[in-house]
Design a protein around this motif. Structure first.
Motif, short mmCIF file in Angstrom:
data_model
loop_
_atom_site.label_atom_id
_atom_site.label_comp_id
_atom_site.label_asym_id
_atom_site.label_seq_id
_atom_site.Cartn_x
_atom_site.Cartn_y
_atom_site.Cartn_z
N PRO A 152 0.71 -1.09 0.11
CA PRO A 152 0.06 -0.11 -0.05
C PRO A 152 0.98 1.34 0.05
O PRO A 152 0.71 2.18 -0.63
CB PRO A 152 -0.73 -0.14 1.24
N LEU A 153 1.92 1.25 0.68
CA LEU A 153 2.86 2.29 0.62
C LEU A 153 3.21 2.68 -0.65
O LEU A 153 3.43 3.79 -1.05
CB LEU A 153 4.04 2.24 1.63
N VAL A 154 3.65 1.91 -1.41
CA VAL A 154 4.29 2.03 -2.78
C VAL A 154 3.20 2.44 -3.77
O VAL A 154 3.33 3.39 -4.57
CB VAL A 154 4.76 0.96 -3.52
N MET A 155 1.99 1.81 -3.66
CA MET A 155 0.92 2.00 -4.57
C MET A 155 0.26 3.52 -4.21
O MET A 155 0.16 4.36 -5.17
CB MET A 155 -0.27 1.15 -4.24
N SER A 156 0.05 4.00 -2.78
CA SER A 156 -0.27 5.22 -2.60
C SER A 156 0.78 6.34 -3.02
O SER A 156 0.47 7.43 -3.57
CB SER A 156 -0.44 5.41 -1.04
N ALA A 157 1.94 5.90 -2.73
CA ALA A 157 2.97 6.94 -3.39
C ALA A 157 2.84 7.16 -4.92
O ALA A 157 3.05 8.17 -5.37
CB ALA A 157 4.37 6.28 -3.09
N ALA A 158 2.58 6.00 -5.62
CA ALA A 158 2.41 6.16 -7.10
C ALA A 158 1.47 7.16 -7.67
O ALA A 158 1.35 7.89 -8.31
CB ALA A 158 2.23 4.74 -7.61
N VAL A 159 0.32 6.71 -6.67
CA VAL A 159 -0.94 7.54 -7.09
C VAL A 159 -0.77 9.05 -6.60
O VAL A 159 -1.29 10.07 -7.54
CB VAL A 159 -2.16 7.11 -6.11
N GLN A 160 -0.10 9.47 -5.62
CA GLN A 160 0.47 10.86 -5.10
C GLN A 160 0.98 11.33 -6.06
O GLN A 160 0.88 12.64 -6.42
CB GLN A 160 0.57 10.53 -3.70
N ARG A 161 1.84 10.90 -6.44
CA ARG A 161 3.10 11.33 -7.40
C ARG A 161 2.43 11.69 -8.84
O ARG A 161 2.83 12.64 -9.20
CB ARG A 161 4.25 10.49 -7.79
N CYS A 162 1.49 10.89 -9.13
CA CYS A 162 0.78 10.95 -10.45
C CYS A 162 -0.13 12.37 -10.39
O CYS A 162 -0.17 13.05 -11.40
CB CYS A 162 0.07 10.01 -10.85
N VAL A 163 -0.81 12.64 -9.29
CA VAL A 163 -1.53 13.75 -9.24
C VAL A 163 -0.89 15.00 -8.83
O VAL A 163 -0.98 16.08 -9.19
CB VAL A 163 -2.67 13.67 -8.07
N ASP A 164 0.22 14.90 -7.99
CA ASP A 164 1.23 16.01 -7.65
C ASP A 164 2.00 16.51 -8.71
O ASP A 164 2.35 17.69 -8.85
CB ASP A 164 2.23 15.43 -6.57
N GLY A 165 2.34 15.62 -9.66
CA GLY A 165 2.84 16.15 -10.94
C GLY A 165 2.11 16.82 -11.81
O GLY A 165 2.54 17.63 -13.10
N LEU A 166 0.57 16.90 -11.64
CA LEU A 166 -0.05 17.50 -12.72
C LEU A 166 -0.03 19.06 -12.97
O LEU A 166 -0.06 19.60 -14.03
CB LEU A 166 -1.57 17.41 -12.22
N PRO A 167 0.03 19.88 -11.50
CA PRO A 167 0.31 21.41 -11.92
C PRO A 167 1.54 21.43 -12.73
O PRO A 167 1.49 22.56 -13.50
CB PRO A 167 0.68 21.76 -10.48
N PHE A 168 2.64 20.74 -12.81
CA PHE A 168 3.80 21.08 -13.61
C PHE A 168 3.48 20.79 -15.05
O PHE A 168 3.75 21.38 -16.13
CB PHE A 168 4.99 20.25 -13.19
N LEU A 169 2.56 19.73 -15.37
CA LEU A 169 2.37 19.37 -16.84
C LEU A 169 1.28 20.54 -17.32
O LEU A 169 1.47 20.64 -18.44
CB LEU A 169 1.53 17.90 -16.50
#
Length: 233
Positions: A152-169
């Protein structure tokens, strides 16, 4: 130390200053966010009003970041709470967070500018606390049999990084279709977390993208070539 209570008028003034700060950072960047520019953008008569409500620029920037982060939490939390299943909550988390980022671009630009400037203390513990609710959703989904076994730690980090990167995109691609972005993420993580049967396993050739017909003809050609070599011997 006794804390001085903040009046309704004082709260409104603080929010006015925070809104002005968000606008200046979003439009001109963090480095140009002086009290003079903020006062002008906020429509207040003097920078002394900013100093009255905030001890300094660092306190003001912390208040701006806290306001944006709180807004994200309230916006997303309501939508997640409306779902009963863990799978529904994961979907709502992704869709709601992407929608907030899309519809509050100035606030996200201000938060990003503050973080990149190092004007806000953000530790590994803070990052862990931010991801804890999502990790909890994933753990509950596993316990209920909705999700497959994964970390769950890895999966939650993956989800979070995908949404966190949107402002830069969005800075690079401001016309990006954020609904489609959210839909792609939902599909990606539904496939990645689902407890249902997975896709059929691929051979090495399929993983390399080689069409099935080519693999078949290639195998046939290989057998024929091998037979010819054996005959020549």
């Amino acid at each position: 130390m006794q804390v001085k209570p903040v009046s309704v008028t004082g709260t409104a003034r603080r929010l006015q200053i925070i809104a002005g700060t968000v606008a200046v950072i979003a439009e001109q960047g963090y480095d140009r966010a002086s009290f003079a520019r903020i006062a002008e953008r906020a429509g207040i008569s003097s920078t002394r009003l900013i100093s009255y409500h905030f001890a300094g620029k660092s306190e003001l920037m912390a208040a701006v970041a806290a306001e944006v982060i709180t807004s994200i939490g309230v916006w997303t939390g309501r939508r997640v709470a409306a779902e009963e299943s863990a799978a529904g909550q994961l979907r709502a988390y992704i869709e709601a967070t992407v929608a907030f980022i899309d519809q509050h671009r100035d606030q996200m630009a201000a938060l990003t500018g503050i973080l990149l400037a190092g004007a806000l203390e953000y530790s590994a513990d803070d990052d862990g606390a931010a991801g804890a609710p999502l990790e909890d959703i994933l753990r509950r989904g596993q316990a209920a049999g909705e999700f497959r076994p994964f970390d769950p730690l890895v999966m939650s980090a993956a989800v979070q990084r995908c949404v966190d990167g949107l402002p830069f995109l969005l800075q690079r691609e401001p016309e990006l279709d954020c609904r489609r972005y959210a839909a792609e993420l939902v599909t990606l993580f539904e496939l990645g977390t689902s407890a249902g049967p997975g896709p059929p396993r691929c051979s090495a050739g399929e993983q390399a993208g080689e069409p099935a017909a080519d693999r078949a003809s290639g195998s046939s050609a290989g057998r024929e070539t091998g037979a010819a070599v054996d005959g020549a011997r």
